[in-house]
Enzyme design. Structure first.
Site, short mmCIF file in Angstrom:
data_model
loop_
_atom_site.label_atom_id
_atom_site.label_comp_id
_atom_site.label_asym_id
_atom_site.label_seq_id
_atom_site.Cartn_x
_atom_site.Cartn_y
_atom_site.Cartn_z
N SER A 11 0.84 -1.19 -0.03
CA SER A 11 -0.12 0.09 -0.03
C SER A 11 0.77 1.38 0.01
O SER A 11 0.28 2.39 0.46
CB SER A 11 -0.89 0.06 1.27
OG SER A 11 -0.04 0.20 2.29
N THR A 41 6.95 4.60 2.02
CA THR A 41 6.57 5.95 1.34
C THR A 41 6.01 7.14 2.54
O THR A 41 6.46 8.14 2.53
CB THR A 41 5.30 5.52 0.64
OG1 THR A 41 5.58 4.84 -0.45
CG2 THR A 41 4.88 7.06 -0.02
N ALA A 44 8.93 9.03 4.04
CA ALA A 44 9.62 9.91 3.44
C ALA A 44 9.75 11.43 3.49
O ALA A 44 8.56 11.73 3.98
CB ALA A 44 9.30 9.67 1.71
N GLU A 112 19.08 18.41 -2.63
CA GLU A 112 19.56 17.11 -1.94
C GLU A 112 21.12 16.72 -2.57
O GLU A 112 21.30 17.19 -3.68
CB GLU A 112 18.68 15.81 -1.66
CG GLU A 112 17.58 16.34 -1.04
CD GLU A 112 16.37 15.37 -0.61
OE1 GLU A 112 16.54 14.07 -1.33
OE2 GLU A 112 15.43 15.60 -0.07
N ASP A 215 9.93 -9.03 1.50
CA ASP A 215 9.00 -10.02 1.37
C ASP A 215 8.83 -10.25 -0.25
O ASP A 215 8.83 -11.55 -0.78
CB ASP A 215 7.74 -9.78 1.65
CG ASP A 215 7.83 -9.77 3.27
OD1 ASP A 215 8.73 -9.80 4.07
OD2 ASP A 215 6.70 -9.54 3.88
N HIS A 236 21.78 5.31 4.40
CA HIS A 236 21.60 7.08 4.47
C HIS A 236 22.51 7.45 5.57
O HIS A 236 22.79 6.79 6.54
CB HIS A 236 20.24 7.35 4.93
CG HIS A 236 19.94 8.71 4.77
ND1 HIS A 236 20.17 9.70 5.38
CD2 HIS A 236 18.89 9.34 3.73
CE1 HIS A 236 19.66 10.73 4.96
NE2 HIS A 236 18.90 10.56 4.11
N ARG A 281 25.33 9.72 -1.43
CA ARG A 281 25.23 9.26 -0.14
C ARG A 281 26.24 8.32 0.09
O ARG A 281 26.78 8.01 0.94
CB ARG A 281 23.99 8.51 0.03
CG ARG A 281 22.88 9.51 0.28
CD ARG A 281 21.44 8.80 0.39
NE ARG A 281 20.59 9.85 0.23
CZ ARG A 281 19.45 9.75 0.08
NH1 ARG A 281 18.94 8.52 -0.02
NH2 ARG A 281 18.46 10.79 -0.05
N HIS A 342 19.03 1.98 4.15
CA HIS A 342 18.01 2.98 3.90
C HIS A 342 17.20 2.40 2.54
O HIS A 342 16.04 2.66 2.59
CB HIS A 342 18.60 4.28 3.44
CG HIS A 342 17.73 5.37 3.27
ND1 HIS A 342 16.59 5.86 3.98
CD2 HIS A 342 17.39 6.14 2.28
CE1 HIS A 342 16.05 7.04 3.36
NE2 HIS A 342 16.39 7.17 2.22
P1 FAD Z 1 6.63 1.03 0.55
O1 FAD Z 1 5.86 2.48 0.43
O2 FAD Z 1 7.69 0.48 1.13
O3 FAD Z 1 5.27 0.22 0.61
C1 FAD Z 1 5.46 -1.28 0.68
C2 FAD Z 1 4.37 -1.77 1.04
O4 FAD Z 1 4.19 -3.17 0.95
C3 FAD Z 1 3.47 -1.62 2.62
O5 FAD Z 1 2.31 -1.33 2.61
C4 FAD Z 1 3.82 -3.04 3.25
O6 FAD Z 1 2.90 -3.29 4.30
C5 FAD Z 1 3.66 -3.96 2.24
N1 FAD Z 1 4.19 -5.39 2.18
C6 FAD Z 1 5.26 -5.60 2.26
N2 FAD Z 1 5.43 -6.78 2.38
C7 FAD Z 1 4.26 -7.29 2.20
C8 FAD Z 1 3.46 -8.77 2.41
N3 FAD Z 1 4.23 -9.77 2.45
N4 FAD Z 1 2.16 -8.83 2.51
C9 FAD Z 1 1.57 -7.63 2.14
N5 FAD Z 1 1.86 -6.35 2.23
C10 FAD Z 1 3.24 -6.34 2.12
N6 FAD Z 1 12.69 8.37 -1.51
C11 FAD Z 1 12.28 9.49 -1.95
O7 FAD Z 1 12.40 9.53 -3.14
N7 FAD Z 1 12.34 10.60 -1.24
C12 FAD Z 1 12.43 10.75 0.05
O8 FAD Z 1 12.20 12.21 0.47
C13 FAD Z 1 12.55 9.68 0.80
N8 FAD Z 1 12.85 9.80 1.91
C14 FAD Z 1 12.93 8.65 2.71
C15 FAD Z 1 12.72 8.47 4.23
C16 FAD Z 1 12.77 7.45 4.79
C17 FAD Z 1 12.79 7.25 6.43
C18 FAD Z 1 12.82 6.08 4.23
C19 FAD Z 1 12.61 4.77 4.96
C20 FAD Z 1 12.71 6.13 2.85
C21 FAD Z 1 12.59 7.21 2.11
N9 FAD Z 1 12.66 7.23 0.64
C22 FAD Z 1 12.68 8.35 0.09
C23 FAD Z 1 12.45 5.88 -0.06
C24 FAD Z 1 11.13 5.73 -0.46
O9 FAD Z 1 10.15 6.08 0.74
C25 FAD Z 1 10.71 4.45 -0.76
O10 FAD Z 1 11.73 3.78 -1.78
C26 FAD Z 1 9.45 4.34 -1.51
O11 FAD Z 1 8.52 4.92 -0.74
C27 FAD Z 1 8.89 3.03 -1.75
O12 FAD Z 1 7.72 2.85 -2.25
P2 FAD Z 1 6.94 1.69 -2.49
O13 FAD Z 1 5.22 1.91 -2.86
O14 FAD Z 1 7.67 0.77 -3.32
O15 FAD Z 1 7.01 0.69 -0.92
C1 SIN Z 2 15.92 12.22 2.69
O1 SIN Z 2 15.01 12.85 2.87
O2 SIN Z 2 17.39 12.38 3.13
C2 SIN Z 2 15.79 10.88 2.02
C3 SIN Z 2 15.43 10.77 0.37
C4 SIN Z 2 15.76 9.84 -0.16
O3 SIN Z 2 15.75 8.78 0.33
O4 SIN Z 2 15.72 9.97 -1.39
#
Ligand code: FAD
Ligand code: SIN
Length: 535
Positions: A11, A41, A44, A112, A215, A236, A281, A342
């Site tokens: 999600s 997400t 972030a 950044e 997963d 990070h 980074r 990270h």
């Molecule tokens: P996610 O947003 O991680 O969603 C994964 C989903 O999968 C979750 O809902 C989880 O519950 C679900 N899931 C996982 N395994 C299972 C399972 N077995 N069964 C059911 N559901 C499951 N990126 C940027 O571009 N800019 C930023 O500023 C930035 N800042 C960040 C800050 C932090 C603290 C972190 C941790 C990451 C940051 N990133 C940033 C990276 C970015 O947030 C992620 O790479 C991105 O949000 C990934 O999105 P996604 O939809 O692929 O996965």
């Molecule tokens: C951050 O805000 O420093 C994280 C940005 C990213 O992971 O892209």
């Protein structure tokens, strides 16, 4: 058996973008392992990279992305995703995501590491949460989208396992654990989407929330899909170092506003890059690691005390409040920080429309390897990738001929001899051991000896977990542990294949980049029949 036209596992931004588009024509079920907002997400901070400023252009963003990727990003992927940034931001704006704006009403752009321009679209320092709330509002009352929080996918369902004798090799959905009822049920769909995010929890210290256990990579691997570039784990540079703070990031955007790093003696860090503290980074994290080892310190410091306090409080309200709760007034005191795992730059191999090796299975967002990030992801390019690829994959899935094929009845989950109740001491110890081995031996700086030890230890741990896995009544913790150990093994295997240093993979026994032998992705292929072994 529950059925839908599309089964979206995850999600985060990638999964929700897919769901919204796919729901224009069919029914969609979205699974989240915990609460809907418990996704990378939502955490972030910095924002989403898009070349929107005066004087900026996608060509410059492409150049920065390629430079950061250490020569192995795929140029066609980079161009496609970067050039889609304006539309991706526009879509989020149209959903009401409240990005920061300057007085003239234009989007305010942050800076950044690794970016040669100000191009980070953001909502203060909580961009991900704002994006998630906008997306959730759009899908929540959608008549064709059903959301199932606290549902953990256990494994993908393969056609050849359902229909004896069928040589068909497509994905028919997943077996899913409902964490509340504790039942495992089949969720059938002609199109399944892995949007499960990354694997930060493979490491002892991480910025990621607890759901990030790899997963998707593990399920895809067991189903026979190739994975690529898993050695490139991004650390990070600045995670808050405080005994009571769990996984709290200090965004790189603070350095974009003039914050700087020092050691505990107040000396600036030696960062060998023209952008200094705003270098990519991998370079900043290694400089911190080196300094901590040189001085025997447990952390370094990041300073904002010299910046205008009013600006700091408005621009970084989440960081200001969180640090204050831990007794640090960032307008007056430096923040103790350490690097932490990270982001997973590699993942399940897909094409530019999100298709994996397995018909009927797509992968989008952090779980996928599209070729965008190469050996190191440029800051704020991952939300961009999730937004662009979520929608592109949905458009492809809508046209997929498999959609017309009926999904046969999937047999109930066979629990076999799984009767033992949870044995916490066993499971917790394996969690600790996997994460410690990875942190100590497969971290920011690697060498051949430590990687060899890691390979041996992780193999023992993975086999041990695999041996007792089927004896216990499954719960989320055990499912995650099995996946964590498998992904750890795939990271180690990948790291041992790359006998050079490039981007995030730094091996002191092969400290130079070797373009003659290693200027390519590290691709792992599972053995046939989904045995989970290397092919
Ligand atoms: P996610 O947003 O991680 O969603 C994964 C989903 O999968 C979750 O809902 C989880 O519950 C679900 N899931 C996982 N395994 C299972 C399972 N077995 N069964 C059911 N559901 C499951 N990126 C940027 O571009 N800019 C930023 O500023 C930035 N800042 C960040 C800050 C932090 C603290 C972190 C941790 C990451 C940051 N990133 C940033 C990276 C970015 O947030 C992620 O790479 C991105 O949000 C990934 O999105 P996604 O939809 O692929 O996965
Ligand atoms: C951050 O805000 O420093 C994280 C940005 C990213 O992971 O892209």
């Amino acid at each position: 058996m529950k059925t839908s036209d599309f089964l979206v596992i995850g999600s985060g931004l990638a999964g929700l973008k897919f769901a919204l588009k796919a729901a224009e024509v069919g029914t969609v079920r979205v699974l989240a392992k915990r609460d809907l907002l418990e996704a990378n997400t939502a955490y972030a901070q910095g924002g989403i990279a898009a070349a929107l400023g005066p004087g900026d252009d996608p060509g410059s963003h492409i150049d920065d992305t390629l430079a950061c990727g250490g020569g192995i990003s795929h140029p066609d992927t980079v161009r496609l995703i970067v050039e889609s940034a304006r539309d991706a931001i526009q879509h989020l704006v149209s959903l009401g995501v409240p990005f920061a704006r300057s007085e003239d009403g234009e989007l305010e752009l942050g800076r950044e590491g690794g970016h040669s321009e100000r191009r980070i679209v953001h909502a203060a320092d909580a961009t991900g949460r704002a994006v998630m709330l906008g997306m959730i509002k759009a899908i929540k009352d959608h008549p064709r989208i059903e959301i199932s929080p606290n549902h953990c996918a256990v494994d993908l369902v393969l056609e050849r396992k359902v229909r004896k004798g069928a040589d068909g090799f497509r994905c028919l959905g997943a077996y899913v654990l409902d964490s509340e009822s504790r039942r495992i049920e089949a969720f059938g769909a002609p199109i399944t989407v892995l949007a499960t995010g990354g694997c930060g929890k493979v490491y002892r210290y991480s910025t990621n929330p607890d759901v990030a256990t790899g997963d998707g990579v593990a399920m895809a691997w067991r189903a026979g899909c190739r994975v690529a570039n898993l050695e490139f784990i991004q650390f990070h540079p600045t995670c808050l170092y405080h005994p009571d703070a769990k996984d709290f990031l200090i965004t790189e955007a603070v350095r974009g506003e003039g914050a700087y790093l020092t050691n505990l003696a107040g000396e600036r860090l030696a960062i060998d890059h023209p952008l200094g503290d705003l270098a990519p980074r991998d370079i900043v994290a290694r400089a911190i690691d080196r300094e901590m080892k040189r001085r025997g310190d447990r952390h370094v410091l990041i300073h904002l005390e010299h910046l205008d306090p009013a600006h700091v409080r408005v621009r970084f309200p989440t960081i200001y409040e969180t640090c204050l709760r831990h007794g640090i007034d960032i307008t007056r005191q430096p923040i103790p920080v350490v690097p932490a795992a990270h982001y997973q730059c590699g993942g399940v191999m897909t094409d530019l429309e999100g298709r994996t090796d397995l018909p009927g299975l797509f992968a989008v967002g952090e779980v996928a390897h599209t070729g965008l990030h190469g050996a190191n992801r440029l800051a704020s390019n991952s939300l961009l990738e999730a937004a662009v690829m979520g929608e592109r994959a949905a458009l492809r899935a809508l046209a997929d001929p498999l959609r017309a094929l009926p999904v046969p009845e999937i047999p109930d989950w066979d629990a076999g001899k799984a009767t033992l109740p949870r044995e916490s001491v066993l499971i917790d110890a394996h969690w600790e051991m996997v994460r410690k081995v990875m942190w100590d031996f497969v971290g920011i700086v690697r060498n051949d000896h430590r990687l060899e030890l890691a390979a041996r230890y992780i193999e023992i741990l993975r086999k041990s977990i695999e041996n007792y896995y089927w004896d216990f009544v499954l719960d989320r913790n055990l499912i995650e542990l099995r996946n964590l150990a498998l992904v750890a093994e795939l990271i180690v295997v990948s790291a041992r294949r790359r006998l050079e240093s490039r981007g995030l993979h730094y091996n002191e026994d092969h400290a130079a980049r070797d373009d003659r032998s290693f200027a390519a992705d590290t691709v792992l292929q599972p053995a046939p029949a989904g045995s989970g072994a290397l092919g």
